[in-house]
Design a protein around this motif. Structure first.
Motif, PDB file in Angstrom:
ATOM      1  N   LEU A  96      -5.369  12.774   8.193  1.00  0.00           N
ATOM      2  CA  LEU A  96      -6.804  13.013   8.328  1.00  0.00           C
ATOM      3  C   LEU A  96      -7.293  12.598   9.709  1.00  0.00           C
ATOM      4  O   LEU A  96      -8.487  12.555   9.972  1.00  0.00           O
ATOM      5  CB  LEU A  96      -7.580  12.260   7.244  1.00  0.00           C
ATOM      6  CG  LEU A  96      -7.392  12.799   5.825  1.00  0.00           C
ATOM      7  CD1 LEU A  96      -7.918  11.814   4.805  1.00  0.00           C
ATOM      8  CD2 LEU A  96      -8.088  14.145   5.661  1.00  0.00           C
ATOM      9  N   GLY A  97      -6.344  12.256  10.577  1.00  0.00           N
ATOM     10  CA  GLY A  97      -6.689  11.961  11.960  1.00  0.00           C
ATOM     11  C   GLY A  97      -7.212  10.557  12.185  1.00  0.00           C
ATOM     12  O   GLY A  97      -8.104  10.338  12.999  1.00  0.00           O
ATOM     13  N   THR A  98      -6.674   9.571  11.461  1.00  0.00           N
ATOM     14  CA  THR A  98      -7.143   8.208  11.618  1.00  0.00           C
ATOM     15  C   THR A  98      -6.469   7.555  12.824  1.00  0.00           C
ATOM     16  O   THR A  98      -5.264   7.677  12.996  1.00  0.00           O
ATOM     17  CB  THR A  98      -6.776   7.390  10.375  1.00  0.00           C
ATOM     18  OG1 THR A  98      -6.791   8.255   9.265  1.00  0.00           O
ATOM     19  CG2 THR A  98      -7.733   6.260  10.158  1.00  0.00           C
ATOM     20  N   SER A  99      -7.257   6.842  13.620  1.00  0.00           N
ATOM     21  CA  SER A  99      -6.655   6.101  14.724  1.00  0.00           C
ATOM     22  C   SER A  99      -6.084   4.797  14.182  1.00  0.00           C
ATOM     23  O   SER A  99      -6.303   4.444  13.028  1.00  0.00           O
ATOM     24  CB  SER A  99      -7.714   5.798  15.782  1.00  0.00           C
ATOM     25  OG  SER A  99      -8.596   4.804  15.283  1.00  0.00           O
ATOM     26  N   ARG A 100      -5.353   4.066  15.029  1.00  0.00           N
ATOM     27  CA  ARG A 100      -4.738   2.810  14.600  1.00  0.00           C
ATOM     28  C   ARG A 100      -5.768   1.824  14.092  1.00  0.00           C
ATOM     29  O   ARG A 100      -5.600   1.191  13.056  1.00  0.00           O
ATOM     30  CB  ARG A 100      -3.982   2.181  15.768  1.00  0.00           C
ATOM     31  CG  ARG A 100      -2.622   2.780  15.895  1.00  0.00           C
ATOM     32  CD  ARG A 100      -1.774   2.048  16.891  1.00  0.00           C
ATOM     33  NE  ARG A 100      -0.406   2.243  16.460  1.00  0.00           N
ATOM     34  CZ  ARG A 100       0.490   1.280  16.353  1.00  0.00           C
ATOM     35  NH1 ARG A 100       0.173   0.062  16.655  1.00  0.00           N
ATOM     36  NH2 ARG A 100       1.704   1.531  15.950  1.00  0.00           N
ATOM     37  N   LYS A 159      -8.888  -0.756   9.614  1.00  0.00           N
ATOM     38  CA  LYS A 159     -10.193  -1.070   9.046  1.00  0.00           C
ATOM     39  C   LYS A 159     -10.426  -0.355   7.719  1.00  0.00           C
ATOM     40  O   LYS A 159     -11.010  -0.911   6.794  1.00  0.00           O
ATOM     41  CB  LYS A 159     -11.279  -0.685  10.058  1.00  0.00           C
ATOM     42  CG  LYS A 159     -12.582  -1.441   9.846  1.00  0.00           C
ATOM     43  CD  LYS A 159     -13.569  -1.129  10.944  1.00  0.00           C
ATOM     44  CE  LYS A 159     -14.027   0.272  10.759  1.00  0.00           C
ATOM     45  NZ  LYS A 159     -15.232   0.774  11.234  1.00  0.00           N
ATOM     46  N   GLU A 160      -9.990   0.908   7.651  1.00  0.00           N
ATOM     47  CA  GLU A 160     -10.346   1.723   6.494  1.00  0.00           C
ATOM     48  C   GLU A 160      -9.282   1.702   5.396  1.00  0.00           C
ATOM     49  O   GLU A 160      -9.573   1.994   4.245  1.00  0.00           O
ATOM     50  CB  GLU A 160     -10.586   3.179   6.922  1.00  0.00           C
ATOM     51  CG  GLU A 160     -11.596   3.366   8.039  1.00  0.00           C
ATOM     52  CD  GLU A 160     -13.014   3.085   7.572  1.00  0.00           C
ATOM     53  OE1 GLU A 160     -13.251   3.106   6.353  1.00  0.00           O
ATOM     54  OE2 GLU A 160     -13.877   2.813   8.441  1.00  0.00           O
ATOM     55  N   VAL A 161      -8.048   1.424   5.766  1.00  0.00           N
ATOM     56  CA  VAL A 161      -6.975   1.539   4.774  1.00  0.00           C
ATOM     57  C   VAL A 161      -6.275   0.208   4.505  1.00  0.00           C
ATOM     58  O   VAL A 161      -6.207  -0.243   3.372  1.00  0.00           O
ATOM     59  CB  VAL A 161      -5.935   2.605   5.203  1.00  0.00           C
ATOM     60  CG1 VAL A 161      -4.825   2.696   4.185  1.00  0.00           C
ATOM     61  CG2 VAL A 161      -6.614   3.944   5.393  1.00  0.00           C
ATOM     62  N   LEU A 162      -5.773  -0.417   5.586  1.00  0.00           N
ATOM     63  CA  LEU A 162      -4.920  -1.584   5.370  1.00  0.00           C
ATOM     64  C   LEU A 162      -5.689  -2.781   4.820  1.00  0.00           C
ATOM     65  O   LEU A 162      -5.263  -3.408   3.846  1.00  0.00           O
ATOM     66  CB  LEU A 162      -4.200  -1.960   6.664  1.00  0.00           C
ATOM     67  CG  LEU A 162      -3.282  -0.857   7.218  1.00  0.00           C
ATOM     68  CD1 LEU A 162      -2.599  -1.317   8.486  1.00  0.00           C
ATOM     69  CD2 LEU A 162      -2.256  -0.447   6.179  1.00  0.00           C
ATOM     70  N   VAL A 163      -6.832  -3.093   5.445  1.00  0.00           N
ATOM     71  CA  VAL A 163      -7.592  -4.261   4.982  1.00  0.00           C
ATOM     72  C   VAL A 163      -8.146  -4.059   3.566  1.00  0.00           C
ATOM     73  O   VAL A 163      -7.932  -4.897   2.691  1.00  0.00           O
ATOM     74  CB  VAL A 163      -8.700  -4.643   5.985  1.00  0.00           C
ATOM     75  CG1 VAL A 163      -9.558  -5.759   5.428  1.00  0.00           C
ATOM     76  CG2 VAL A 163      -8.082  -5.062   7.305  1.00  0.00           C
ATOM     77  N   PRO A 164      -8.839  -2.919   3.300  1.00  0.00           N
ATOM     78  CA  PRO A 164      -9.327  -2.743   1.921  1.00  0.00           C
ATOM     79  C   PRO A 164      -8.186  -2.685   0.911  1.00  0.00           C
ATOM     80  O   PRO A 164      -8.306  -3.219  -0.189  1.00  0.00           O
ATOM     81  CB  PRO A 164     -10.060  -1.397   1.959  1.00  0.00           C
ATOM     82  CG  PRO A 164     -10.237  -1.057   3.375  1.00  0.00           C
ATOM     83  CD  PRO A 164      -9.250  -1.805   4.169  1.00  0.00           C
ATOM     84  N   ILE A 222       0.881  -1.179   0.000  1.00  0.00           N
ATOM     85  CA  ILE A 222       0.000   0.000   0.000  1.00  0.00           C
ATOM     86  C   ILE A 222       0.915   1.225   0.000  1.00  0.00           C
ATOM     87  O   ILE A 222       1.783   1.349   0.851  1.00  0.00           O
ATOM     88  CB  ILE A 222      -0.903   0.015   1.254  1.00  0.00           C
ATOM     89  CG1 ILE A 222      -1.898  -1.141   1.181  1.00  0.00           C
ATOM     90  CG2 ILE A 222      -1.663   1.339   1.350  1.00  0.00           C
ATOM     91  CD1 ILE A 222      -2.722  -1.285   2.420  1.00  0.00           C
ATOM     92  N   PRO A 223       0.739   2.130  -0.963  1.00  0.00           N
ATOM     93  CA  PRO A 223       1.673   3.243  -1.074  1.00  0.00           C
ATOM     94  C   PRO A 223       1.735   4.080   0.202  1.00  0.00           C
ATOM     95  O   PRO A 223       0.712   4.347   0.826  1.00  0.00           O
ATOM     96  CB  PRO A 223       1.093   4.073  -2.225  1.00  0.00           C
ATOM     97  CG  PRO A 223       0.228   3.140  -2.982  1.00  0.00           C
ATOM     98  CD  PRO A 223      -0.291   2.155  -1.998  1.00  0.00           C
ATOM     99  N   MET A 224       2.950   4.472   0.581  1.00  0.00           N
ATOM    100  CA  MET A 224       3.136   5.298   1.766  1.00  0.00           C
ATOM    101  C   MET A 224       2.261   6.556   1.747  1.00  0.00           C
ATOM    102  O   MET A 224       1.674   6.901   2.776  1.00  0.00           O
ATOM    103  CB  MET A 224       4.608   5.681   1.927  1.00  0.00           C
ATOM    104  CG  MET A 224       5.348   4.920   3.020  1.00  0.00           C
ATOM    105  SD  MET A 224       4.394   4.729   4.521  1.00  0.00           S
ATOM    106  CE  MET A 224       5.340   3.567   5.431  1.00  0.00           C
TER     107      MET A 224
END
Ligand SMILES: Nc1ncnc2c1ncn2[C@@H]1O[C@H](COP(=O)(O)OP(=O)(O)O)[C@@H](O)[C@H]1O
Ligand SMILES: [Mg+2]
Lengths: 267, 252, 268
Positions: free
Chosen positions: A168-172, A177-182, A157-159
């Motif tokens: 954008l203030g994403t928690s771990r 849930k929103e970035v790594l898995v999709p 997944i690109p840096m």
């Protein structure tokens, strides 16, 4: 070549597509029957269509087909589900850190190229002949391939995307849930499809060697009695089951992720 | 160089979804003299690409004729060079191999091809990139290759379909100036398609305004050459002409 | 923490100096862990041999010449099968990819035969040809063929139409377009197909050697299984893993990358 661009693609109704798919297969059956009749092929070598149908009906009537098919499918289901449940979290966990994933990826690559059939001898030694050994072979065929692909998916997944999410203030947990898995999903799905391809073949091989139920065993038992018509029937059943599984379940799943998101097309 | 003429050109598409036919181009007649530079403008969907594809021979013609040097053409051929909006460079060939593709198809020998490559890459200012692959170039550089690839094949007519639409604004201006320079040096017959009015006015000797598959009006552009953006941005004639064409396009 | 950092620093420095090292590094802790588990004696030795026993066994198998001979047998079978499979599959794939009628008539049949899978053919092949080389070769050729055909067809059919147009308007004939445009465009797909085909092919070979069994690494492993000699099984697995790892990551993957990535056709 010029005509190809003159028309937009014609929308296919579902029925028409099914007919278009079935027609060549029907043609194949007709050719098979013609060849057997015209060349008077020895039924030991290759039986004609009615003989195979009769043999098939026999296995359906006495319930043996049903028990073989359910035994095989049950093993595949248990092995695959277990493998995916373990592999995806593990792959994501390892993929989150660039260091860990680059260090471990050769290891998982090694085991994913070894996955499946090569484990049959040691699996039968560890678990004895039967359900355990065969399920283990399926499990590891899927497990290593899916873990490796998940690892690859997460770590590629690109840096900038991760940075964008962070700024954008994403928690771990949200990042996961929103970035790594999709982001890793196309790879995960491709991994499942490849792994199950290995697993299905591994299953047939393992059932020939290490059990007394299942489609592979059905094939091998028929060979012992030179019942070619049962062999051919079992081969057709195996082909249909995998075709349905792969084309109606796995391929659409892969298309929905891999192709939709603009990655390479696959067969 | 030869002249190009379109005689009552029409195109009807069949739309299988709606089950209806679409008249994309209707009865278009146009004459481009040998060595002339004509731009075709019009709003999106007015049939520009369709006209160009018919001239190039990529789609069958429904009605009318396309003549190059007085001879009717059918199907694609090396007498009409094409520059594509998507560049359409061969990804597996180096820049030099792309540029000499046409000569190679004609059976030109290796030594001669090397000379051609040298000449045309110099023309495009790309001598340093001869051995690189298209993938390794910027968009502007890729389209320079696209232009000289078509030129290197010595076509009678050069067809360009929005060739600069997918590069950034700065690069686009440079490419436009380079194209006018190349045209002045070599005088190819060019038909240039665009939806950008100032691009059309800047480049061409004549601008054809298209509307719903018909020619609405032709406007002669008698601005002096060589043209450069530095000068023309402030030029009153350029502004007036651009305005005139813009009004026509908006009324289309 | 500091020890870990020191070790990690050494790993990073060494792997940047010799990138090939990174392929071996993760196996060091794995083998150490394996040795440790064996030393704890959780599992009986007949189930899980230690690294040293496996090393000893592989040395003796090497020394007796069994391992080289079997390995040679397996490799020759794979190479012959793969070469024959490709020689059949690529022209067929090109033909089907270029011809819409042929595509309509054969595509479902191709998918069906691929779905039957190589190993399910073994029993009927045994009926036809008996236990022998013909059976094994047939299985490998069959296995390699289908992924290559399917991917070649896909590659040819997904050619970008504007590239063909560009070639046409530069004066290329149909044959020239095939060789200069369509085939190079399909090459990454063909190589992917080959990679998949070989991946399935060598698994089929192992299965065939186990079941048909006269020689080869698969036979070595299954023979060891019958004799209950677990260290020989592990040797066989390690040899297979290394072998395929070398073929896949040092030969096939670089070719795939060299064509696909430099041309900008593959995004992986
Ligand atoms: N292959 C096709 N099939 C059906 N209709 C088409 C096709 N190509 C173009 N059209 C229609 O023809 C009209 C002109 O299209 P086009 O020549 O691409 O316009 P432009 O290039 O000026 O934007 C449009 O209405 C478009 O929808
Ligand atoms: Mg257009």
């Amino acid at each position: 070549m010029a005509e190809r661009v003159a028309f937009s693609p014609v929308p296919y109704p579902r029925l028409r597509r099914t007919v278009k798919f079935m027609l060549p297969l029907m043609g194949l059956v007709v050719i098979w029957q013609l060849v057997v009749v015209i060349f008077d092929v020895n039924p030991r070598i290759f039986p004609d269509v009615p003989t195979v149908l009769r043999a098939g009906w026999g296995t359906i009537a006495d319930g043996s087909l049903f028990s073989h098919v359910t035994a095989s499918l049950w093993r595949v289901t248990v092995g695959t589900v277990l493998a995916i449940l373990l592999a995806v979290p593990l792959g994501i966990l390892m993929g989150v850190s660039r260091g860990v994933s680059s260090f471990l990826s050769p290891l998982f690559r090694f085991f994913s190229v070894l996955a499946g059939i090569a484990w049959i001898p040691i699996a039968t030694l560890w678990f004895g002949y039967g359900f355990g050994a065969i399920t283990f072979v399926i499990f590891n065929a899927v497990f290593f391939v899916v873990t490796y692909n998940t690892l690859l998916g997460v770590s590629t997944i690109p840096m900038p995307i991760r940075h964008a999410a962070a700024s954008l203030g994403t928690s771990r947990w949200q990042l996961l849930k929103e970035v790594l898995v999709p982001g890793a999903l196309p790879n995960i799905v491709t991994g499942i499809r490849t792994g199950m391809g290995f697993a299905w073949r591994g299953l047939i091989a393992a059932e020939m060697i290490a059990t007394n139920t299942g489609l592979g065993y059905m094939l091998f038992l028929a060979r012992d009695f030179y019942r070619t018509e049962v062999i051919v029937f079992a081969m057709i059943v195996i082909g249909i089951i995998w075709l349905v599984l792969d084309r109606l379940l796995l391929a659409p799943l892969e298309r929905a992720t891999v192709e939709r998101w603009g990655m390479v097309q696959r067969s | 160089m030869k002249n190009l003429s379109l005689e009552n050109l029409s195109k009807t598409y069949f739309d299988p979804y709606a089950g209806t036919t679409v008249n994309a181009v209707q009865d278009v007649s146009l004459n481009v003299d040998a060595g002339d530079f004509v731009a075709v403008v019009g709003p999106s969907g007015c049939g520009k690409t369709t006209i160009l594809n018919m001239i190039a021979g990529f789609v069958p013609i429904s009605g009318g004729r396309v003549l190059v040097g007085g001879k009717e053409v059918k199907g694609p051929g090396p007498d009409r060079g094409v520059v594509f909006q998507s560049f359409a460079l061969f990804p597996w060939k180096t820049v030099a191999e792309n540029v000499t593709f046409g000569p190679k198809m004609r059976g030109v020998g290796k030594a001669e091809r090397a000379k051609i490559a040298q000449e045309y890459l110099a023309l495009a200012g790309l001598s340093h990139a001869a051995d690189r692959y298209p993938n390794e170039l910027s968009g502007g550089m890729q389209q320079r290759v696209g232009v000289v690839r078509a030129l290197a094949n010595n076509p009678d007519v050069l067809l360009m379909d929005e060739p600069f639409a997918s590069v950034d604004a700065q690069t686009r201006m440079t490419l436009q100036e380079e194209l006018t320079r190349i045209w002045e040096e070599r005088r190819p017959t060019i038909i240039f398609i665009t939806h950008d009015v100032s691009e059309a006015v800047f480049l061409a000797n004549r601008v054809v305004v298209l509307s719903k598959g018909n020619v609405l009006k032709e406007v002669d552009i008698d601005l002096p050459r060589p043209r450069s953006w530095d000068r023309l941005v402030e030029d009153g004639d350029f502004k007036a002409l651009s305005n005139k064409v813009l009004q026509l396009v908006r009324s289309a | 923490m500091t020890y870990a950092q020191t070790i990690w620093g050494m790993y990073v420095r060494w792997t940047t100096a010799w990138p090939a090292l990174s392929a071996f590094a993760p196996f060091v802790p794995l083998i150490a862990l394996w040795g440790f588990v064996v030393w704890l004696e959780i599992f009986p030795r007949v189930f899980l041999p230690g690294p040293f026993e496996v090393l000893q066994t592989s040395w003796s198998l090497l020394y007796k010449g069994i391992l080289p001979a079997y390995l040679g047998d397996s490799l020759v079978r794979l190479a012959v099968g793969a070469a024959a499979g490709m020689a059949l599959a690529i022209p067929l794939g090109i033909f089907i990819g270029l011809n819409q009628r042929a595509h309509d008539a054969t595509w479902p049949v191709l998918l069906f035969f691929q779905a039957i899978g190589d190993i399910a053919w073994l029993p009927i092949l045994l009926v036809w040809f008996g236990f022998g080389l013909t059976t094994m070769t047939f299985v490998i050729v069959y296995t390699v063929m289908f992924p290559v055909i399917l991917n070649t067809v896909l590659g040819i059919r997904s050619a970008r139409p504007e590239l063909e147009r560009a070639a046409q308007s530069l004066g290329a004939s149909r044959t020239r377009i095939l060789f200069e445009v369509t085939l190079p465009g399909a090459l990454p797909n063909i190589i992917t197909g080959l990679r998949n085909g070989l991946g399935y092919g060598w698994r089929a070979l192992i299965a065939a050697e186990i079941i048909v069994g006269t020689s080869g690494i698969g036979f070595l492993m299954f023979d060891a299984r019958r004799a209950g000699s677990v260290d020989e099984i592990v040797v066989g697995m390690i040899v297979l893993g290394i072998l395929w790892y070398i073929v896949d990551s040092w030969i096939l993957a670089p070719i795939e990358r060299a064509t696909g990535e430099r041309w900008g056709l593959v995004t992986t």
